[in-house]
Design an enzyme around this catalytic site. Structure first.
Site, PDB file in Angstrom:
ATOM      1  N   ILE A  74       0.858  -1.179   0.000  1.00 52.83           N
ATOM      2  CA  ILE A  74       0.000   0.000   0.000  1.00 52.83           C
ATOM      3  C   ILE A  74       0.895   1.229   0.000  1.00 52.83           C
ATOM      4  CG2 ILE A  74      -1.754   1.314   1.252  1.00 52.83           C
ATOM      5  CD1 ILE A  74      -2.816  -1.317   0.142  1.00 52.83           C
ATOM      6  N   LYS A  75       0.688   2.071  -0.993  1.00 52.52           N
ATOM      7  CA  LYS A  75       1.436   3.322  -1.095  1.00 52.52           C
ATOM      8  C   LYS A  75       0.568   4.451  -0.586  1.00 52.52           C
ATOM      9  CE  LYS A  75       3.747   3.910  -4.918  1.00 52.52           C
ATOM     10  NZ  LYS A  75       4.079   3.965  -6.363  1.00 52.52           N
ATOM     11  N   ILE A  76       1.164   5.299   0.229  1.00 53.22           N
ATOM     12  CA  ILE A  76       0.423   6.461   0.731  1.00 53.22           C
ATOM     13  C   ILE A  76       1.093   7.734   0.252  1.00 53.22           C
ATOM     14  CG2 ILE A  76      -0.517   5.239   2.712  1.00 53.22           C
ATOM     15  CD1 ILE A  76       1.582   6.626   4.436  1.00 53.22           C
TER      16      ILE A  76
END
Length: 79
Positions: A74-76
């Site tokens: 998951i990239k934020i």
């Protein structure tokens, strides 16, 4: 899949995008041994709680699609 998803969420483009994102990510994982990255919407970059909730929703959606969460990155958004 696009038409079906648009019919499922006729007035919610964000839900359409999320569902298609999980679908495409799942299809990619059929072809590779590693991980797929999925990015949380940058509009949530100043909303820590919203970012966490969306990330958890993505993980749950991948798991519902039969994908182990260890295969998802998951990239934020960072500001």
């Amino acid at each position: 899949i696009l038409i079906e998803t648009l019919k499922k969420y006729p007035n919610d483009i964000d839900a359409v995008i999320d569902e298609l994102t999980i679908y495409i990510g799942s299809e990619i994982l059929k072809l590779i041994d590693g991980r797929v990255s999925t990015e949380v919407d940058a509009r949530l970059s100043y909303d820590t709680d919203g970012t966490i909730v969306k990330a958890q929703q993505f993980i749950k959606a991948y798991e519902a699609a039969g994908i182990d969460k260890k295969r998802v990155l998951i990239k934020i958004a960072g500001t």
